[in-house]
Motif scaffolding. Structure first.
Motif, PDB file in Angstrom:
ATOM      1  N   PRO A   2     -22.756  -3.060  43.929  1.00 37.27           N
ATOM      2  CA  PRO A   2     -23.358  -4.390  44.070  1.00 37.27           C
ATOM      3  C   PRO A   2     -24.161  -4.546  45.367  1.00 37.27           C
ATOM      4  N   LEU A   3     -23.697  -3.938  46.456  1.00 39.72           N
ATOM      5  CA  LEU A   3     -24.480  -3.971  47.701  1.00 39.72           C
ATOM      6  C   LEU A   3     -25.789  -3.211  47.510  1.00 39.72           C
ATOM      7  N   ALA A   4     -25.705  -2.012  46.950  1.00 38.09           N
ATOM      8  CA  ALA A   4     -26.894  -1.179  46.758  1.00 38.09           C
ATOM      9  C   ALA A   4     -27.915  -1.850  45.837  1.00 38.09           C
ATOM     10  N   SER A   5     -27.434  -2.656  44.899  1.00 34.29           N
ATOM     11  CA  SER A   5     -28.354  -3.323  43.973  1.00 34.29           C
ATOM     12  C   SER A   5     -29.236  -4.343  44.676  1.00 34.29           C
ATOM     13  N   LYS A   6     -28.888  -4.707  45.910  1.00 34.57           N
ATOM     14  CA  LYS A   6     -29.662  -5.690  46.662  1.00 34.57           C
ATOM     15  C   LYS A   6     -30.664  -5.050  47.620  1.00 34.57           C
ATOM     16  N   LEU A   7     -30.723  -3.720  47.635  1.00 35.43           N
ATOM     17  CA  LEU A   7     -31.711  -3.052  48.488  1.00 35.43           C
ATOM     18  C   LEU A   7     -33.113  -3.477  48.059  1.00 35.43           C
ATOM     19  N   PRO A   8     -33.948  -3.917  48.976  1.00 34.00           N
ATOM     20  CA  PRO A   8     -35.307  -4.325  48.605  1.00 34.00           C
ATOM     21  C   PRO A   8     -36.177  -3.111  48.275  1.00 34.00           C
ATOM     22  N   GLY A   9     -37.054  -3.297  47.302  1.00 40.61           N
ATOM     23  CA  GLY A   9     -38.038  -2.274  46.985  1.00 40.61           C
ATOM     24  C   GLY A   9     -37.589  -1.183  46.034  1.00 40.61           C
ATOM     25  N   VAL A  10     -36.363  -1.262  45.510  1.00 41.35           N
ATOM     26  CA  VAL A  10     -35.878  -0.239  44.578  1.00 41.35           C
ATOM     27  C   VAL A  10     -36.585  -0.414  43.236  1.00 41.35           C
ATOM     28  N   LEU A  11     -37.210   0.661  42.759  1.00 46.82           N
ATOM     29  CA  LEU A  11     -37.891   0.628  41.465  1.00 46.82           C
ATOM     30  C   LEU A  11     -36.936   0.954  40.327  1.00 46.82           C
ATOM     31  N   GLY A  12     -35.913   1.713  40.616  1.00 48.39           N
ATOM     32  CA  GLY A  12     -34.912   2.088  39.624  1.00 48.39           C
ATOM     33  C   GLY A  12     -33.801   2.835  40.331  1.00 48.39           C
ATOM     34  N   ALA A  13     -32.596   2.745  39.773  1.00 48.60           N
ATOM     35  CA  ALA A  13     -31.467   3.443  40.378  1.00 48.60           C
ATOM     36  C   ALA A  13     -30.467   3.802  39.290  1.00 48.60           C
ATOM     37  N   ARG A  14     -29.709   4.867  39.556  1.00 49.66           N
ATOM     38  CA  ARG A  14     -28.690   5.297  38.622  1.00 49.66           C
ATOM     39  C   ARG A  14     -27.623   6.086  39.380  1.00 49.66           C
ATOM     40  N   PHE A  15     -26.461   6.228  38.755  1.00 51.05           N
ATOM     41  CA  PHE A  15     -25.373   6.965  39.388  1.00 51.05           C
ATOM     42  C   PHE A  15     -24.548   7.661  38.316  1.00 51.05           C
ATOM     43  N   SER A  16     -23.734   8.598  38.755  1.00 51.93           N
ATOM     44  CA  SER A  16     -22.792   9.248  37.852  1.00 51.93           C
ATOM     45  C   SER A  16     -21.524   9.580  38.614  1.00 51.93           C
ATOM     46  N   LEU A  17     -20.412   9.365  37.953  1.00 59.16           N
ATOM     47  CA  LEU A  17     -19.112   9.776  38.478  1.00 59.16           C
ATOM     48  C   LEU A  17     -18.579  10.946  37.655  1.00 59.16           C
TER      49      LEU A  17
ATOM     50  N   TRP B 216     -29.446  -5.427  53.940  1.00 61.31           N
ATOM     51  CA  TRP B 216     -28.682  -4.825  52.851  1.00 61.31           C
ATOM     52  C   TRP B 216     -28.530  -3.322  53.048  1.00 61.31           C
ATOM     53  N   GLY B 217     -29.550  -2.674  53.562  1.00 60.21           N
ATOM     54  CA  GLY B 217     -29.449  -1.246  53.841  1.00 60.21           C
ATOM     55  C   GLY B 217     -28.378  -0.959  54.878  1.00 60.21           C
ATOM     56  N   GLN B 218     -28.302  -1.791  55.898  1.00 58.63           N
ATOM     57  CA  GLN B 218     -27.277  -1.621  56.929  1.00 58.63           C
ATOM     58  C   GLN B 218     -25.876  -1.850  56.358  1.00 58.63           C
ATOM     59  N   LYS B 219     -25.742  -2.812  55.450  1.00 59.80           N
ATOM     60  CA  LYS B 219     -24.451  -3.063  54.808  1.00 59.80           C
ATOM     61  C   LYS B 219     -24.051  -1.891  53.917  1.00 59.80           C
ATOM     62  N   VAL B 220     -25.022  -1.345  53.198  1.00 63.24           N
ATOM     63  CA  VAL B 220     -24.759  -0.186  52.333  1.00 63.24           C
ATOM     64  C   VAL B 220     -24.259   0.983  53.182  1.00 63.24           C
ATOM     65  N   GLU B 221     -24.963   1.299  54.245  1.00 67.72           N
ATOM     66  CA  GLU B 221     -24.560   2.411  55.110  1.00 67.72           C
ATOM     67  C   GLU B 221     -23.196   2.174  55.741  1.00 67.72           C
ATOM     68  N   ALA B 222     -22.936   0.969  56.196  1.00 65.98           N
ATOM     69  CA  ALA B 222     -21.660   0.659  56.843  1.00 65.98           C
ATOM     70  C   ALA B 222     -20.485   0.752  55.875  1.00 65.98           C
ATOM     71  N   ASP B 223     -20.737   0.582  54.582  1.00 72.09           N
ATOM     72  CA  ASP B 223     -19.664   0.590  53.591  1.00 72.09           C
ATOM     73  C   ASP B 223     -19.214   2.002  53.207  1.00 72.09           C
ATOM     74  N   VAL B 224     -20.043   2.997  53.386  1.00 72.21           N
ATOM     75  CA  VAL B 224     -19.737   4.353  52.913  1.00 72.21           C
ATOM     76  C   VAL B 224     -18.367   4.859  53.386  1.00 72.21           C
ATOM     77  N   PRO B 225     -17.988   4.727  54.654  1.00 72.56           N
ATOM     78  CA  PRO B 225     -16.672   5.227  55.074  1.00 72.56           C
ATOM     79  C   PRO B 225     -15.492   4.525  54.406  1.00 72.56           C
ATOM     80  N   ASN B 226     -15.732   3.388  53.771  1.00 72.09           N
ATOM     81  CA  ASN B 226     -14.645   2.656  53.115  1.00 72.09           C
ATOM     82  C   ASN B 226     -14.172   3.307  51.820  1.00 72.09           C
ATOM     83  N   TYR B 227     -14.925   4.259  51.278  1.00 71.21           N
ATOM     84  CA  TYR B 227     -14.528   4.898  50.020  1.00 71.21           C
ATOM     85  C   TYR B 227     -14.816   6.398  49.994  1.00 71.21           C
ATOM     86  N   ALA B 228     -15.805   6.872  50.734  1.00 67.80           N
ATOM     87  CA  ALA B 228     -16.249   8.266  50.654  1.00 67.80           C
ATOM     88  C   ALA B 228     -15.559   9.115  51.722  1.00 67.80           C
ATOM     89  N   THR B 229     -14.266   9.376  51.518  1.00 71.91           N
ATOM     90  CA  THR B 229     -13.515  10.146  52.507  1.00 71.91           C
ATOM     91  C   THR B 229     -14.002  11.586  52.613  1.00 71.91           C
TER      92      THR B 229
END
Length: 108
Positions: free
Chosen positions: A27-42, A75-88
Motif C-alpha cells: 500500500p505504501l509503494a502504491s502511492k509512489l508518484p510517477g509509477v506507470l505500472g508495478a507488479r510483484f511475486s512471492l 512516499w519514497g522515503q516511507k517505502v525505504e524506511a519500511d523495508v527493515p520491518n519485514y525484509a530480514t
C-alpha cells in the motif's frame, strides 16, 4: 522507460514478510508518484533448485528522473524506511533503462 527491480532474499520469517508486505509495504509503494505500472511475486522459482530470492517487485517509470523523484518523495522515503520491518534478508535494489526488443521483421 526505466525500471525499478527489487529482489528479496529469503527472510527469517516468510509468513511475517508476506503479511507485512501485503498489508503495509505494497500500500505504501502504491502511492509512489510517477509509477506507470508495478507488479510483484512471492513465488520466485529457480527450477529444481531453491531460488536465492523469496520475492521480487518491479515498477516502471517513464525515465530515470521520474524514478529518482519518486524515491525522494515523502512516499519514497516511507517505502525505504519500511523495508527493515519485514525484509530480514535484506533487499537487492536495481534500476535500469529498458528498450524494446527488435522484431523479427527487422532482422536480415
Amino acid at each position: 522507460m526505466h525500471k525499478l527491480l527489487v529482489l528479496y532474499p529469503w527472510p527469517a520469517d516468510p509468513e511475517h514478510f508476506e503479511n507485512h508486505y501485503r498489508t503495509v509495504h505494497l500500500p505504501l509503494a502504491s502511492k509512489l508518484p510517477g509509477v506507470l505500472g508495478a507488479r510483484f511475486s512471492l513465488s520466485v522459482n529457480a527450477g529444481p533448485e531453491k531460488s536465492p530470492y523469496f520475492a521480487v517487485f518491479e515498477a516502471d517509470f517513464s525515465d530515470a528522473q521520474s524514478l529518482e523523484s519518486a524515491m525522494a518523495s515523502e512516499w519514497g522515503q516511507k517505502v525505504e524506511a519500511d523495508v527493515p520491518n519485514y525484509a530480514t534478508g535484506g533487499a537487492v535494489v536495481l534500476n535500469y533503462a529498458v528498450g524494446p526488443l527488435a522484431s523479427t521483421a527487422d532482422s536480415p
